[in-house]
Design an enzyme around this catalytic site. Structure first.
Site, short mmCIF file in Angstrom:
data_model
loop_
_atom_site.label_atom_id
_atom_site.label_comp_id
_atom_site.label_asym_id
_atom_site.label_seq_id
_atom_site.Cartn_x
_atom_site.Cartn_y
_atom_site.Cartn_z
N HIS A 12 -78.85 57.91 -8.54
CA HIS A 12 -79.24 56.55 -8.17
C HIS A 12 -78.02 55.66 -8.17
O HIS A 12 -77.21 55.70 -9.09
CB HIS A 12 -80.27 56.01 -9.17
N ASP B 181 -93.47 48.52 -10.90
CA ASP B 181 -92.09 48.11 -10.60
C ASP B 181 -92.03 47.44 -9.25
O ASP B 181 -91.33 46.44 -9.08
CB ASP B 181 -91.13 49.32 -10.64
N ARG C 17 -89.53 39.28 -8.85
CA ARG C 17 -88.18 38.95 -9.34
C ARG C 17 -87.29 38.52 -8.19
O ARG C 17 -86.48 37.61 -8.32
CB ARG C 17 -87.58 40.17 -10.05
N SER D 45 -86.25 48.93 -14.43
CA SER D 45 -86.69 49.13 -13.05
C SER D 45 -86.09 50.43 -12.49
O SER D 45 -86.79 51.29 -11.95
CB SER D 45 -86.26 47.92 -12.22
N LYS E 26 -88.18 54.44 -12.06
CA LYS E 26 -88.27 55.22 -10.82
C LYS E 26 -87.67 56.61 -11.01
O LYS E 26 -88.19 57.60 -10.50
CB LYS E 26 -87.57 54.46 -9.68
#
Ligand code: URA
Length: 448
Positions: free
Chosen positions: A95, A174, A181, A196, A200
């Site tokens: 990620h 999320d 947000r 967050s 995931k």
């Protein structure tokens, strides 16, 4: 007061006054917010205004590491989780916290698969100045990113890797919180970003998680110290959940690759995989893959993993996996042989040259990303459509010497006006210094 004994204003006030909430209270708050969004007439419904106030109180007063951990569990538990246990071989996920010209997934995923690792990568779309892997992949004619969980597992089993959109059923909380947000200036919280991102990753099921935490003017984290704190919290959450987890901290002051724009970035990745690894984008992709391989396989250290991956890359194995992945996802696999012919091309190309000689001092990532987005390569609202063909092809990076007349960028635009505007804007944002500038480091730290 509800059956659980909580009152929403009291929980908001606890955060406003710097107090800490436990997992039960956070879970109650988040599920109440989801229930409210779904229109369920329950006494625990939390309104959008209340959730926004809670998030802002937390952003201003700070969330503790324990709250970040608890919130991650709450987010993961809000939906389904992928079960990768049927895949043959160790599983890795990667990620990036978001950058400009960052095609590392398109390099690292097939490279890891070539080394026997399985990778189910659920990616996002670009927003604001940052690019998104799904938009890049969709510039390949025919390629589908909306795969069912069965299709994800089948492609990962057959090819070794798959890159697709997150399904609606994974971490719905999320998605709801992130959307709120985004419009309430509450993205920039280390704990909220960590929970967050990690929710995931945990829900995606991989045994090893490699994070690329970006630091610099084009990233959420403005400097390496802030990025190290985020990286440390993410790793702590991952390890706490029983996963192997490592985070790289990498520079995002200038675009990572030379292409900024969807088809341009795919073409760059194909070009890079067609030769031995070279350049900053290849360097980061290689480090991500080496960290993932050494953590996942246990029989090889970081240096050994890097050596093996360089060999496989240079032998064309990663390009071959990418070709098979594109085909398995319905795309035109010829893109891996003839990217210039298969990928969409912008009708107008405009070269921009340096006005003065010297050394390139700055190619600001955020401004370059915004410029590409303004050409149509990105979106300012989630519902915007991107133009796959447009963007910027950079010919210089920080530290490069330039003479007056040296080509610094090629603008790929839909029409002449857009090309004129982008060319003029690029001249303004490129900084050239009289004094020699050393090329800056790209890999800043590794947090385990
Ligand atoms: N990326 C995410 O997935 N979540 C955040 O909160 C920020 C960046």
């Amino acid at each position: 007061m509800t059956a659980a004994g909580y009152r929403v204003p009291a929980l908001i006030a606890t955060k406003r006054d710097g107090g800490e909430l436990d997992e039960e209270a956070l879970g109650w708050l988040v599920s109440g917010y989801l229930a409210g969004l779904e229109g369920d007439a329950v006494d625990a419904a939390v309104s959008e205004g209340q959730m926004a106030a809670f998030l802002m109180a937390g952003v201003v007063r700070g969330f503790t590491a324990a709250e970040a951990l608890a919130l991650t569990h709450v987010l993961v538990d809000s939906g389904e989780q992928l079960d990768l246990s049927g895949l043959d071989g160790p599983t890795v996920d990667k990620h990036s916290t978001g950058g400009v010209g960052d095609g590392t997934t398109l390099l690292a995923a097939p490279l890891l698969a070539a080394a026997g690792v399985r990778l189910v990568k659920l990616s996002g779309r670009g927003l604001g100045h940052t690019g998104g892997t799904l938009d890049k992949l969709e510039s390949i004619p025919g390629l589908r990113v909306d795969l069912t969980p069965d299709e994800l597992l089948r492609v990962a089993a057959e090819v070794g890797c798959v890159v697709a959109a997150q399904t609606d059923r994974l971490v719905p909380a999320d998605r709801a919180l992130y959307a709120l947000r985004d419009v309430t200036a509450t993205v920039e919280s280390t704990a909220l970003i960590a929970s967050s991102v990690m929710s995931k990753k945990l829900a995606s099921g991989a045994g090893t998680i490699v994070l690329d935490v970006k630091a610099g003017s084009g990233a959420f984290m403005p400097d390496a110290d802030a990025a190290r704190v985020l990286a440390g919290l993410c790793v702590r959450i991952g390890v706490g959940a029983g996963r192997r987890c490592v985070a790289l901290v990498t520079a995002m002051d200038q675009p990572l690759g030379t292409g900024v724009g969807n088809a341009l970035e795919v073409a760059e990745c194909v070009r890079l995989l067609s030769a031995p690894p070279a350049g900053r984008l290849a360097e980061v992709a290689l480090e991500i893959a080496a960290a993932g391989l050494s953590h996942a396989r246990g029989d090889v250290d970081l240096d050994g993993a890097r050596d093996e991956l360089v060999r496989r890359w240079a032998a064309g194995e990663a390009l071959e996996v990418l070709r098979r992945m594109v085909a398995a996802q319905g795309g035109d696999a010829e893109v891996c042989e003839r990217p210039g012919e298969v990928l969409p091309r912008a009708p107008v190309r405009r070269d921009v040259t340096a006005a003065a000689g010297g050394w390139v001092a700055s190619v600001p990532a955020r401004a370059v990303g915004e410029l590409a987005a303004a050409l149509g390569a990105g979106r300012t609202r989630k519902q915007d459509r991107v133009d796959p063909a447009v963007g910027l092809q950079l010919h210089v990076a920080v530290g490069d010497p330039v003479d007056p007349g040296t080509r610094v960028v090629t603008v790929h635009a839909r029409d002449e006006d857009a090309a004129d505007r982008a060319a003029a804007a690029f001249v303004d944002l490129l900084a050239v210094s009289d004094a020699e500038i050393p090329p800056p480091a790209t890999l800043l730290d590794v947090v385990t």
